[in-house]
Design a protein around this motif. Structure first.
Motif, PDB file in Angstrom:
ATOM      1  N   GLU A 182      32.513 -38.748  54.047  1.00  0.00           N
ATOM      2  CA  GLU A 182      33.220 -38.377  52.858  1.00  0.00           C
ATOM      3  C   GLU A 182      34.567 -37.522  53.414  1.00  0.00           C
ATOM      4  OE1 GLU A 182      29.858 -37.416  49.361  1.00  0.00           O
ATOM      5  OE2 GLU A 182      30.027 -36.348  51.190  1.00  0.00           O
ATOM      6  N   CYS A 183      34.392 -36.552  54.413  1.00  0.00           N
ATOM      7  CA  CYS A 183      35.433 -35.930  54.829  1.00  0.00           C
ATOM      8  C   CYS A 183      36.602 -36.807  55.410  1.00  0.00           C
ATOM      9  CB  CYS A 183      34.971 -35.029  55.913  1.00  0.00           C
ATOM     10  SG  CYS A 183      33.976 -33.634  55.321  1.00  0.00           S
ATOM     11  N   LEU A 184      36.209 -37.642  56.082  1.00  0.00           N
ATOM     12  CA  LEU A 184      37.469 -38.745  56.501  1.00  0.00           C
ATOM     13  C   LEU A 184      37.960 -39.222  55.356  1.00  0.00           C
ATOM     14  CD1 LEU A 184      36.327 -40.567  59.946  1.00  0.00           C
ATOM     15  CD2 LEU A 184      37.751 -38.796  59.547  1.00  0.00           C
ATOM     16  N   PHE A 185      37.096 -39.746  54.466  1.00  0.00           N
ATOM     17  CA  PHE A 185      37.742 -40.473  53.363  1.00  0.00           C
ATOM     18  C   PHE A 185      38.787 -39.472  52.513  1.00  0.00           C
ATOM     19  CE2 PHE A 185      37.778 -40.674  48.421  1.00  0.00           C
ATOM     20  CZ  PHE A 185      38.507 -42.223  48.401  1.00  0.00           C
ATOM     21  N   TRP A 186      38.477 -38.376  52.074  1.00  0.00           N
ATOM     22  CA  TRP A 186      39.174 -37.474  51.565  1.00  0.00           C
ATOM     23  C   TRP A 186      40.550 -36.994  52.319  1.00  0.00           C
ATOM     24  CZ3 TRP A 186      39.226 -37.548  46.685  1.00  0.00           C
ATOM     25  CH2 TRP A 186      38.061 -37.823  45.971  1.00  0.00           C
ATOM     26  N   VAL A 187      40.473 -36.792  53.583  1.00  0.00           N
ATOM     27  CA  VAL A 187      41.358 -36.546  54.551  1.00  0.00           C
ATOM     28  C   VAL A 187      42.458 -37.867  54.594  1.00  0.00           C
ATOM     29  CG1 VAL A 187      42.304 -35.909  56.990  1.00  0.00           C
ATOM     30  CG2 VAL A 187      40.541 -34.815  55.831  1.00  0.00           C
ATOM     31  N   SER A 188      41.912 -38.895  54.581  1.00  0.00           N
ATOM     32  CA  SER A 188      42.861 -40.371  54.470  1.00  0.00           C
ATOM     33  C   SER A 188      43.588 -40.226  53.164  1.00  0.00           C
ATOM     34  CB  SER A 188      42.133 -41.356  54.766  1.00  0.00           C
ATOM     35  OG  SER A 188      41.093 -41.828  53.321  1.00  0.00           O
ATOM     36  N   GLU A 189      43.037 -39.603  52.199  1.00  0.00           N
ATOM     37  CA  GLU A 189      43.653 -39.681  50.951  1.00  0.00           C
ATOM     38  C   GLU A 189      44.755 -38.488  50.665  1.00  0.00           C
ATOM     39  OE1 GLU A 189      42.734 -41.593  47.735  1.00  0.00           O
ATOM     40  OE2 GLU A 189      42.292 -42.760  49.712  1.00  0.00           O
ATOM     41  N   GLY A 190      44.771 -37.789  51.981  1.00  0.00           N
ATOM     42  CA  GLY A 190      45.890 -36.727  51.821  1.00  0.00           C
ATOM     43  C   GLY A 190      45.806 -35.371  51.526  1.00  0.00           C
ATOM     44  N   LYS A 191      44.292 -35.203  51.372  1.00  0.00           N
ATOM     45  CA  LYS A 191      43.795 -33.888  51.256  1.00  0.00           C
ATOM     46  C   LYS A 191      43.686 -33.060  52.284  1.00  0.00           C
ATOM     47  CE  LYS A 191      42.522 -35.064  46.848  1.00  0.00           C
ATOM     48  NZ  LYS A 191      43.548 -34.393  45.585  1.00  0.00           N
ATOM     49  N   THR A 192      43.927 -31.629  52.168  1.00  0.00           N
ATOM     50  CA  THR A 192      43.768 -30.901  53.164  1.00  0.00           C
ATOM     51  C   THR A 192      42.242 -30.368  53.463  1.00  0.00           C
ATOM     52  OG1 THR A 192      44.293 -28.832  51.898  1.00  0.00           O
ATOM     53  CG2 THR A 192      45.924 -29.725  52.508  1.00  0.00           C
TER      54      THR A 192
END
Length: 236
Positions: A182-192
């Motif tokens: 989940e963390c990698l996914f959201w970071v890949s979506e540009g989230k900080t």
């Protein structure tokens, strides 16, 4: 010793695994040679959240895997009866409580027996720097030819050592925990980091910890490389 080693070497040299289908065929043939009904090639996942099995190849019924559970499969694969190369293999006989002591409770032993795994051997495979485990099982105790197991173990180590990429792709298809993914996914979506923390309801330090674990599991040097690896593997 020489007379015993020569035919093994000849057999192994002829083994070439170019695909997952080849791996399945090889393990099926190996099972037939030793009198086993079933096989399972396993990589073990160890981290702070779980200790379970990554199944690389298997002919176990799906329902059997689901009922037994990957945590128990990991315990069977990497347990006190597991035989390293060169050691005489020891059987786990589900119907014998004294044999299964420390590995199975009575209900688990009965379940294994009912599902067709009355007798089970676990062999450790040292393949380059990777350590895998091969489970052979039979519906009736005594069916597996114990004296043939060391030969099968050597053949398997040799054959798998020739296909490191095939093996790595299969064994490490998804080494991440749900939170790490989940963390990698959201970071890949540009989230900080802070935004991911809010989304998941955890602290920023926890998010950083999950991402660090993911980077380590992929042997990546940074977040971008870990994300690229996860995307290429279809994990996120």
């Amino acid at each position: 010793m020489t007379a015993f080693a020569a035919p093994i070497a000849s057999d192994m040299i002829g083994t070439r695994l170019a695909s997952r289908a080849d791996l399945t065929g090889f393990l099926t043939q190996l099972s037939d040679e030793i009198g086993a009904d079933s096989y399972m090639l396993v990589a073990i996942i160890h981290d702070e959240e779980r200790n379970d099995a990554r199944i690389v190849a298997s002919n176990w019924l799906y329902d059997a895997i689901e009922l037994i559970g990957k945590h128990l499969i990991a315990a069977l694969a990497h347990g006190p009866l597991t035989s390293p190369p060169g050691n005489r293999p020891r059987a786990l006989v589900a119907s014998h409580a004294e044999t299964a002591a420390g590995l199975l409770n009575g209900e688990e032993a009965k379940l294994l027996d009912v599902l067709g795994h009355a007798e089970l051997y676990s062999l450790r495979l040292d393949v380059g720097r990777q350590r895998l485990f091969l489970l052979f099982s039979a519906a009736e105790a005594g069916n597996i030819q114990q004296d043939a197991l060391n030969r099968a173990q050597l053949k398997c180590c040799y054959a798998l050592s020739q296909v490191p990429q095939l093996l790595a792709t299969a064994a490490l298809q998804d080494p991440l925990s749900d939170r790490e993914r989940e963390c990698l996914f959201w970071v890949s979506e540009g989230k900080t980091t802070e935004e991911v923390a809010v989304i998941l309801g955890v602290s920023a330090n926890t998010v950083n910890s999950y991402i660090t674990h993911a980077i380590q599991k992929f042997s990546a040097s940074n977040r971008a490389m870990a994300i690229a690896t996860a995307i290429r593997s279809g994990i996120i």
